[in-house]
Design a protein around this motif. Sequence first.
Motif, PDB file in Angstrom:
ATOM      1  N   GLU A   1       0.326  -1.259  -0.501  1.00  0.00           N
ATOM      2  CA  GLU A   1       0.224  -0.353  -0.157  1.00  0.00           C
ATOM      3  C   GLU A   1       0.784   1.706  -0.097  1.00  0.00           C
ATOM      4  O   GLU A   1       2.372   1.345  -0.525  1.00  0.00           O
ATOM      5  N   GLU A   2       0.196   2.651  -0.718  1.00  0.00           N
ATOM      6  CA  GLU A   2       1.359   3.522  -0.750  1.00  0.00           C
ATOM      7  C   GLU A   2       1.949   4.234   1.434  1.00  0.00           C
ATOM      8  O   GLU A   2       2.640   3.951   0.868  1.00  0.00           O
ATOM      9  N   ALA A   3       1.611   3.567   2.100  1.00  0.00           N
ATOM     10  CA  ALA A   3       1.244   4.098   3.739  1.00  0.00           C
ATOM     11  C   ALA A   3       2.920   2.990   3.673  1.00  0.00           C
ATOM     12  O   ALA A   3       3.461   3.926   4.119  1.00  0.00           O
ATOM     13  N   PHE A   4       3.523   2.193   2.723  1.00  0.00           N
ATOM     14  CA  PHE A   4       4.347   1.571   3.195  1.00  0.00           C
ATOM     15  C   PHE A   4       5.343   2.563   2.611  1.00  0.00           C
ATOM     16  O   PHE A   4       6.834   2.622   3.292  1.00  0.00           O
ATOM     17  N   PHE A   5       5.243   2.717   1.747  1.00  0.00           N
ATOM     18  CA  PHE A   5       6.506   4.449   1.742  1.00  0.00           C
ATOM     19  C   PHE A   5       6.292   5.515   2.118  1.00  0.00           C
ATOM     20  O   PHE A   5       7.662   6.228   2.188  1.00  0.00           O
ATOM     21  N   ASP A   6       5.484   5.695   3.318  1.00  0.00           N
ATOM     22  CA  ASP A   6       5.320   7.279   3.871  1.00  0.00           C
ATOM     23  C   ASP A   6       7.148   7.138   4.903  1.00  0.00           C
ATOM     24  O   ASP A   6       7.086   5.672   5.330  1.00  0.00           O
ATOM     25  N   PRO A   7       7.231   7.980   5.669  1.00  0.00           N
ATOM     26  CA  PRO A   7       8.763   8.412   6.923  1.00  0.00           C
ATOM     27  C   PRO A   7       7.985   7.018   7.650  1.00  0.00           C
ATOM     28  O   PRO A   7       6.860   7.316   8.379  1.00  0.00           O
ATOM     29  N   LEU A   8       9.177   7.104   8.437  1.00  0.00           N
ATOM     30  CA  LEU A   8       8.459   6.349   9.687  1.00  0.00           C
ATOM     31  C   LEU A   8       8.892   7.246  10.898  1.00  0.00           C
ATOM     32  O   LEU A   8       8.821   8.658  10.910  1.00  0.00           O
ATOM     33  N   PRO A   9       7.541   7.049  12.335  1.00  0.00           N
ATOM     34  CA  PRO A   9       7.514   7.989  12.466  1.00  0.00           C
ATOM     35  C   PRO A   9       8.833   7.826  13.507  1.00  0.00           C
ATOM     36  O   PRO A   9      10.292   7.401  13.489  1.00  0.00           O
ATOM     37  N   GLU A  10       9.423   9.338  14.177  1.00  0.00           N
ATOM     38  CA  GLU A  10      10.711   9.279  15.094  1.00  0.00           C
ATOM     39  C   GLU A  10      10.789   8.136  15.823  1.00  0.00           C
ATOM     40  O   GLU A  10      12.621   8.195  16.055  1.00  0.00           O
ATOM     41  N   ASP A  11      10.127   7.530  16.520  1.00  0.00           N
ATOM     42  CA  ASP A  11      10.361   6.983  17.619  1.00  0.00           C
ATOM     43  C   ASP A  11      10.762   5.242  16.985  1.00  0.00           C
ATOM     44  O   ASP A  11      11.883   4.751  17.968  1.00  0.00           O
ATOM     45  N   GLU A  12      10.060   5.263  15.572  1.00  0.00           N
ATOM     46  CA  GLU A  12      10.789   4.066  15.057  1.00  0.00           C
ATOM     47  C   GLU A  12      11.622   4.192  14.885  1.00  0.00           C
ATOM     48  O   GLU A  12      12.669   3.268  14.113  1.00  0.00           O
ATOM     49  N   LEU A  13      12.311   4.704  13.854  1.00  0.00           N
ATOM     50  CA  LEU A  13      13.133   5.447  13.598  1.00  0.00           C
ATOM     51  C   LEU A  13      14.464   5.778  14.610  1.00  0.00           C
ATOM     52  O   LEU A  13      15.380   4.611  14.135  1.00  0.00           O
ATOM     53  N   ALA A  14      14.196   6.043  15.648  1.00  0.00           N
ATOM     54  CA  ALA A  14      15.450   6.230  16.646  1.00  0.00           C
ATOM     55  C   ALA A  14      15.706   4.413  16.998  1.00  0.00           C
ATOM     56  O   ALA A  14      16.911   3.901  16.995  1.00  0.00           O
ATOM     57  N   ALA A  15      14.654   3.877  16.964  1.00  0.00           N
ATOM     58  CA  ALA A  15      15.191   2.191  16.987  1.00  0.00           C
ATOM     59  C   ALA A  15      15.956   1.785  16.264  1.00  0.00           C
ATOM     60  O   ALA A  15      16.602   1.055  16.554  1.00  0.00           O
ATOM     61  N   TRP A  16      15.459   1.813  15.037  1.00  0.00           N
ATOM     62  CA  TRP A  16      16.440   1.074  14.403  1.00  0.00           C
ATOM     63  C   TRP A  16      17.786   2.153  13.928  1.00  0.00           C
ATOM     64  O   TRP A  16      18.756   1.397  13.540  1.00  0.00           O
ATOM     65  N   GLU A  17      17.720   2.799  14.691  1.00  0.00           N
ATOM     66  CA  GLU A  17      19.323   3.574  14.217  1.00  0.00           C
ATOM     67  C   GLU A  17      20.640   3.139  16.114  1.00  0.00           C
ATOM     68  O   GLU A  17      21.317   3.807  16.124  1.00  0.00           O
ATOM     69  N   LYS A  18      20.106   2.286  16.655  1.00  0.00           N
ATOM     70  CA  LYS A  18      21.217   1.823  17.712  1.00  0.00           C
ATOM     71  C   LYS A  18      21.314   0.923  17.385  1.00  0.00           C
ATOM     72  O   LYS A  18      21.812   0.342  16.542  1.00  0.00           O
TER      73      LYS A  18
END
Length: 76
Positions: A59-76
Motif C-alpha cells: 500500500e502507499e502507506a508503506f512508503f511513508d516516513p517512519l515515526p521518529e520513535d521507530e526510526l530512533a529504534a532502528w538507528e541504535k
Amino acid sequence: MSTTVNVHEAKTHLSRLLKRAHDGEEIILAKAGRPYARLVPLGSTPSKRQPGRIKGRVEEAFFDPLPEDELAAWEK
C-alpha cells in the motif's frame, strides 16, 4: 551426505575432491579438525532473485516516513 577432509589431505587430493563435489557430494574442508569451508558444485548455489516472482502489492502507506520513535529504534 557430506565428507569432512583436512586441508592437508585436500591439497593432496584436490582433483579427486573436485570430481566428487561435481558429482553432487558435499565436501567439508577442515582446518585443525574444525570445519572451515564447503566444496559444492556450482549448480547448487541459490538462484538469482527474480523480481515479480511473488504476487502482491504494497500500500502507499508503506512508503511513508517512519515515526521518529521507530526510526530512533532502528538507528541504535
